[in-house]
Write a protein that holds these residues in place. Structure first.
Motif, PDB file in Angstrom:
ATOM      1  N   GLY A 415      98.374  87.856   0.043  1.00  0.00           N
ATOM      2  CA  GLY A 415      98.466  88.506   1.353  1.00  0.00           C
ATOM      3  C   GLY A 415      99.735  89.328   1.469  1.00  0.00           C
ATOM      4  N   THR A 416     100.833  88.792   0.927  1.00  0.00           N
ATOM      5  CA  THR A 416     102.103  89.517   0.984  1.00  0.00           C
ATOM      6  C   THR A 416     102.039  90.790   0.146  1.00  0.00           C
ATOM      7  OG1 THR A 416     103.214  87.393   1.242  1.00  0.00           O
ATOM      8  CG2 THR A 416     104.593  89.270   0.669  1.00  0.00           C
ATOM      9  N   MET A 417     101.465  90.698  -1.052  1.00  0.00           N
ATOM     10  CA  MET A 417     101.364  91.885  -1.912  1.00  0.00           C
ATOM     11  C   MET A 417     100.431  92.924  -1.275  1.00  0.00           C
ATOM     12  SD  MET A 417     103.469  91.112  -4.261  1.00  0.00           S
ATOM     13  CE  MET A 417     104.362  89.842  -3.364  1.00  0.00           C
ATOM     14  N   LEU A 418      99.326  92.472  -0.677  1.00  0.00           N
ATOM     15  CA  LEU A 418      98.415  93.413  -0.013  1.00  0.00           C
ATOM     16  C   LEU A 418      99.111  94.090   1.164  1.00  0.00           C
ATOM     17  CD1 LEU A 418      95.075  91.346  -0.090  1.00  0.00           C
ATOM     18  CD2 LEU A 418      95.564  93.472  -1.335  1.00  0.00           C
ATOM     19  N   ASP A 419      99.957  93.344   1.858  1.00  0.00           N
ATOM     20  CA  ASP A 419     100.727  93.928   2.964  1.00  0.00           C
ATOM     21  C   ASP A 419     101.581  95.082   2.444  1.00  0.00           C
ATOM     22  OD1 ASP A 419     101.788  94.244   5.507  1.00  0.00           O
ATOM     23  OD2 ASP A 419     103.195  92.563   5.338  1.00  0.00           O
ATOM     24  N   LEU A 420     102.245  94.849   1.303  1.00  0.00           N
ATOM     25  CA  LEU A 420     103.099  95.893   0.730  1.00  0.00           C
ATOM     26  C   LEU A 420     102.265  97.104   0.315  1.00  0.00           C
ATOM     27  CD1 LEU A 420     105.558  93.767  -1.454  1.00  0.00           C
ATOM     28  CD2 LEU A 420     105.681  94.325   0.987  1.00  0.00           C
ATOM     29  N   ILE A 421     101.088  96.842  -0.268  1.00  0.00           N
ATOM     30  CA  ILE A 421     100.213  97.939  -0.701  1.00  0.00           C
ATOM     31  C   ILE A 421      99.788  98.781   0.505  1.00  0.00           C
ATOM     32  CG2 ILE A 421      97.903  98.433  -1.624  1.00  0.00           C
ATOM     33  CD1 ILE A 421      98.308  95.969  -3.494  1.00  0.00           C
ATOM     34  N   VAL A 422      99.401  98.101   1.586  1.00  0.00           N
ATOM     35  CA  VAL A 422      98.936  98.824   2.778  1.00  0.00           C
ATOM     36  C   VAL A 422     100.080  99.628   3.389  1.00  0.00           C
ATOM     37  CG1 VAL A 422      98.036  98.553   5.129  1.00  0.00           C
ATOM     38  CG2 VAL A 422      97.098  97.157   3.271  1.00  0.00           C
ATOM     39  N   ARG A 430     100.440 101.410   8.797  1.00  0.00           N
ATOM     40  CA  ARG A 430      99.585 100.225   8.927  1.00  0.00           C
ATOM     41  C   ARG A 430     100.154  99.075   8.117  1.00  0.00           C
ATOM     42  NH1 ARG A 430      93.318 102.377   8.848  1.00  0.00           N
ATOM     43  NH2 ARG A 430      93.404 103.321  10.911  1.00  0.00           N
ATOM     44  N   SER A 431      99.628  97.874   8.396  1.00  0.00           N
ATOM     45  CA  SER A 431     100.103  96.689   7.679  1.00  0.00           C
ATOM     46  C   SER A 431      98.960  95.689   7.580  1.00  0.00           C
ATOM     47  CB  SER A 431     101.292  96.060   8.419  1.00  0.00           C
ATOM     48  OG  SER A 431     100.824  95.385   9.574  1.00  0.00           O
ATOM     49  N   ILE A 432      99.279  94.519   7.066  1.00  0.00           N
ATOM     50  CA  ILE A 432      98.268  93.457   6.944  1.00  0.00           C
ATOM     51  C   ILE A 432      97.738  93.070   8.325  1.00  0.00           C
ATOM     52  CG2 ILE A 432      99.887  91.508   7.040  1.00  0.00           C
ATOM     53  CD1 ILE A 432      97.017  91.760   4.500  1.00  0.00           C
ATOM     54  N   ASP A 433      98.492  93.316   9.390  1.00  0.00           N
ATOM     55  CA  ASP A 433      97.989  93.074  10.747  1.00  0.00           C
ATOM     56  C   ASP A 433      96.684  93.830  10.992  1.00  0.00           C
ATOM     57  OD1 ASP A 433     100.217  91.580  11.232  1.00  0.00           O
ATOM     58  OD2 ASP A 433     100.949  92.770  12.928  1.00  0.00           O
ATOM     59  N   ASP A 434      96.652  95.088  10.529  1.00  0.00           N
ATOM     60  CA  ASP A 434      95.448  95.897  10.746  1.00  0.00           C
ATOM     61  C   ASP A 434      94.278  95.359   9.933  1.00  0.00           C
ATOM     62  OD1 ASP A 434      96.564  98.337  12.380  1.00  0.00           O
ATOM     63  OD2 ASP A 434      98.006  97.949  10.784  1.00  0.00           O
ATOM     64  N   VAL A 435      94.584  94.817   8.741  1.00  0.00           N
ATOM     65  CA  VAL A 435      93.532  94.212   7.926  1.00  0.00           C
ATOM     66  C   VAL A 435      92.980  92.979   8.651  1.00  0.00           C
ATOM     67  CG1 VAL A 435      92.981  93.142   5.710  1.00  0.00           C
ATOM     68  CG2 VAL A 435      94.639  95.028   5.806  1.00  0.00           C
ATOM     69  N   MET A 436      93.890  92.166   9.193  1.00  0.00           N
ATOM     70  CA  MET A 436      93.468  90.942   9.867  1.00  0.00           C
ATOM     71  C   MET A 436      92.584  91.257  11.073  1.00  0.00           C
ATOM     72  SD  MET A 436      93.537  87.729   9.581  1.00  0.00           S
ATOM     73  CE  MET A 436      94.727  87.134   8.428  1.00  0.00           C
ATOM     74  N   ARG A 437      92.975  92.268  11.850  1.00  0.00           N
ATOM     75  CA  ARG A 437      92.162  92.652  13.015  1.00  0.00           C
ATOM     76  C   ARG A 437      90.795  93.186  12.571  1.00  0.00           C
ATOM     77  NH1 ARG A 437      97.385  94.040  15.553  1.00  0.00           N
ATOM     78  NH2 ARG A 437      97.486  95.920  14.282  1.00  0.00           N
ATOM     79  N   ALA A 438      90.770  93.950  11.477  1.00  0.00           N
ATOM     80  CA  ALA A 438      89.492  94.483  10.984  1.00  0.00           C
ATOM     81  C   ALA A 438      88.604  93.346  10.478  1.00  0.00           C
ATOM     82  CB  ALA A 438      89.740  95.504   9.878  1.00  0.00           C
TER      83      ALA A 438
END
Ligand SMILES: [Zn+2]
Length: 623
Positions: A415-422, A430-438
């Motif tokens: 999750g942390t690495m995906l956050d950095l990628i986003v 955007r960040s992992i927050d947007d992934v979580m909401r989606a």
């Protein structure tokens, strides 16, 4: 499999029906449906009412009465299986008997958690007693119990349901000792002792904390929340204002992340004298010893944050394998790395956003610790997160051979690495927050997510290609290349291996040898978690049956640990094991071992843009 012989105390005649009964059930008009896609008040649904009775003079269990109308002549009753904590509660159903207006019905136990009832006439009164499991100390917070001042009843461990009618509603009435209060996620009614469950899913997911309770309320965006505490009679006093205030601040952050609360109201059900926790749709049962809270009223916040975040990430955003309630345990979920790992990530992050205490001073320090633990146990990079997810719950210890791995840890790092990628791909928009909401929008309904779904959702949010990432690190077992992903925010890892030290600052012995007691076996079974450790190098393997340690037979896991934890560096110990190939002995010289120390540092060539992304990430800000 028929288990009728185990039904000691059953009051009705038990007969095994022939094929005719099976044919009748095939014509049963009630079919299994998935929540949310079917009419709730079908003409064919049974009318269901429960009464749960606690007798203060007999706290070894409680009585349940189930009144059914509009049922077919032949129907099935079942005890739900929990997808993760399956305590096989069908073991505790006693004295099951069914009456109809015309006399006793016929009950046949078709399988461990399944009973067939033949009760012509459309009406049936089902009675049974739920025996409580043997007391344990400390007690698991999700297990049912009764004490003179209260207990935990209802939920997955109390209510038999009519198979095929899981979208039917029911009323639950409690008959309790006077002055006992009730806290539950079930819907209240005009009668303070009667509650409403719109579906069987809600019924079995809403345990009832009853007894002499303390209770506090707060609202988040107008949505009521309460913190309920069940104290032991000798409870230590603690700062309740701080506890409730901190939980409120945490709740605000979670609701702010998603924009709304997904429940009518929410109950934090905290129990003295217990450990562990279990998340539900609109409540959580959580062990909160008063002595711990007296020592540090913030000590439980990380666990509370984790369980509360599951309200979204697991209860709503759920793995595809988890469908409607069932008496059969569902298939193991391949996506638990997301459900547990991202929940770990957000427990830490939401506490930081709320300005509440966390164990690591900064996000970077937190990440250093995670990477260190990941590297310390080679199983984390030897097995894919999807395969570790499958063995995370319910599998026997040692499912990964001579390795261990953590789906929570793997998932938090992914999750942390995906956050950095986003953040990198969207230039910080955007960040992992947007992934979580989606993920909430897409997979909180009837349909759960698969690994491909997570991949697609991340890709949609970042408008970038993460296929290689998922192939390598989610479906595959390629070690996470931290160097590569941390560079996106201008950081790099520095790893050194140094001797593991004990609390006294001296090298600590390698005691990574564990044992467990397989059911119905006398010998303990060994578990090795790292084949490169002293015990693995000595030739021991997970699954070896322990015959003797230092020449002495060891009867229990507790005895085993007490012998192992007394060992010092330089000691020699003999281990005798019984293998299918015969007896085998090895002498192990207890040694110290190295553990990784991880430091994150700024890359000398970090760009302005990367530094900006890092500042955003380190602040824990949404973007
Ligand atoms: Zn969890």
């Amino acid at each position: 499999m028929s288990l009728t012989s185990t039904m000691a105390g059953c009051f009705v005649t038990v007969v095994t029906l022939a094929a005719r009964g099976t044919a009748a059930s095939a014509q049963n008009p009630l079919r299994d449906h998935t929540e949310g896609v079917e009419i709730r008040f079908a003409r064919t649904q049974p009318v269901v009412g429960y009464t749960l009775r606690v007798d203060a003079g007999e706290l070894s269990g409680f009585d349940v009465e189930l009144r059914l109308r509009n049922v077919p002549d032949t129907f099935r009753l079942a005890m739900v299986a929990h997808p993760e904590y399956d305590d096989r509660n069908w073991r505790f159903v006693e004295a099951l008997r069914v009456q109809t207006p015309h006399g006793a019905a016929t009950v046949t136990r078709e399988d461990s958690a399944l009973w067939r009832v033949v009760a012509p006439g459309g009406e049936a009164l089902v009675r049974y007693r739920m025996r409580l499991p043997a007391p344990e100390s400390p007690r698991a917070a999700w297990r049912p119990f009764l004490a003179p001042t209260g207990g935990l009843v209802g939920g997955p461990h109390a209510f038999l349901y009519v198979v095929g009618a899981t979208l039917g509603s029911s009323h639950v009435t409690l008959e309790l000792p006077p002055e006992w209060q009730i806290a539950t996620g079930l819907e209240p009614t005009l009668d303070p002792h009667t509650f409403f469950a719109p579906t069987v899913g809600v019924l079995v997911d809403s345990p009832l904390l009853v007894g002499r309770l303390r209770s506090w309320r707060f609202a988040v965006d107008g949505v009521p929340h309460r913190v309920v505490y069940w104290p032991l009679p000798d409870a230590a006093p603690f700062d309740t204002v701080a506890l409730v205030g901190n939980i409120e601040r945490l709740s605000r952050q979670a609701v702010a992340l998603f924009g709304r609360a997904p429940y009518r109201d929410y109950s934090f059900l905290l129990e003295d004298g217990a450990y562990g926790a279990l998340e539900h749709r609109s409540s959580v049962t959580l062990g909160a010893p008063s002595a711990d809270l007296a020592r540090d009223p913030t000590g439980l916040l990380m666990e509370i944050a984790h369980e509360y975040f599951h309200t979204w990430n697991l209860m709503r955003i759920h793995p595809a394998e988890y469908g409607d309630v069932s008496y059969r345990p569902p298939p193991r979920a391949r996506g638990l790395w997301w459900s547990e790992g991202l929940t770990m990530l957000y427990a830490d992050l939401l506490l930081r956003r709320a300005g509440l205490p966390v164990s690591d001073s900064t996000r970077a320090a937190h990440l250093e610790g995670l990477i260190g633990r990941y590297l310390a146990s080679p199983g984390n990079s030897r097995f894919s997160p999807e395969s570790v997810s499958v063995v995370a719950y319910g599998a026997a210890p040692g499912a990964l051979g001579d390795y261990s791995a953590s789906t929570h840890l793997q998932g938090e790092l992914l999750g942390t690495m995906l956050d950095l990628i986003v953040r990198d791909a969207t230039n910080g928009a955007r960040s992992i927050d947007d992934v979580m909401r989606a993920m909430l929008e897409r997979f909180s309904g009837a349909r759960g997510f698969t690994g491909r779904d997570v991949e697609r959702t991340v890709a949609d949010v970042c408008a970038c290609n993460v296929h290689t990432f998922f192939e390598a690190h989610v479906r595959g077992a390629k070690p996470i290349d931290f160097y590569h992903y941390l560079r996106l925010i201008g950081m790099r890892t520095h790893v050194s291996w140094t001797p593991a030290l004990g609390r006294d600052g001296q090298p600590t012995p390698d005691l990574r040898l564990y044992a467990w007691q397989p059911p119905a076996e006398r010998a303990l079974s060994l578990v090795i978690t790292n084949p490169a450790g002293a015990w693995g190098r000595a030739g021991l393997h997970t699954g070896d049956r322990l015959a003797a340690l230092n020449g002495v037979a060891v009867a229990t896991v507790a005895d085993f640990r007490s012998i192992v934890t007394r060992l010092r560096i330089g000691d020699t110990t003999t281990v005798d094991v019984a293998r299918p190939t015969g007896a085998w002995r090895t002498a192990v010289v207890v040694a110290g071992y190295d553990r990784p120390v991880v430091r994150l540092e700024e890359s000398p060539d970090a760009t302005e843009r990367q530094r900006g992304l890092r500042a955003q990430w380190a602040a824990g800000s949404p973007r």
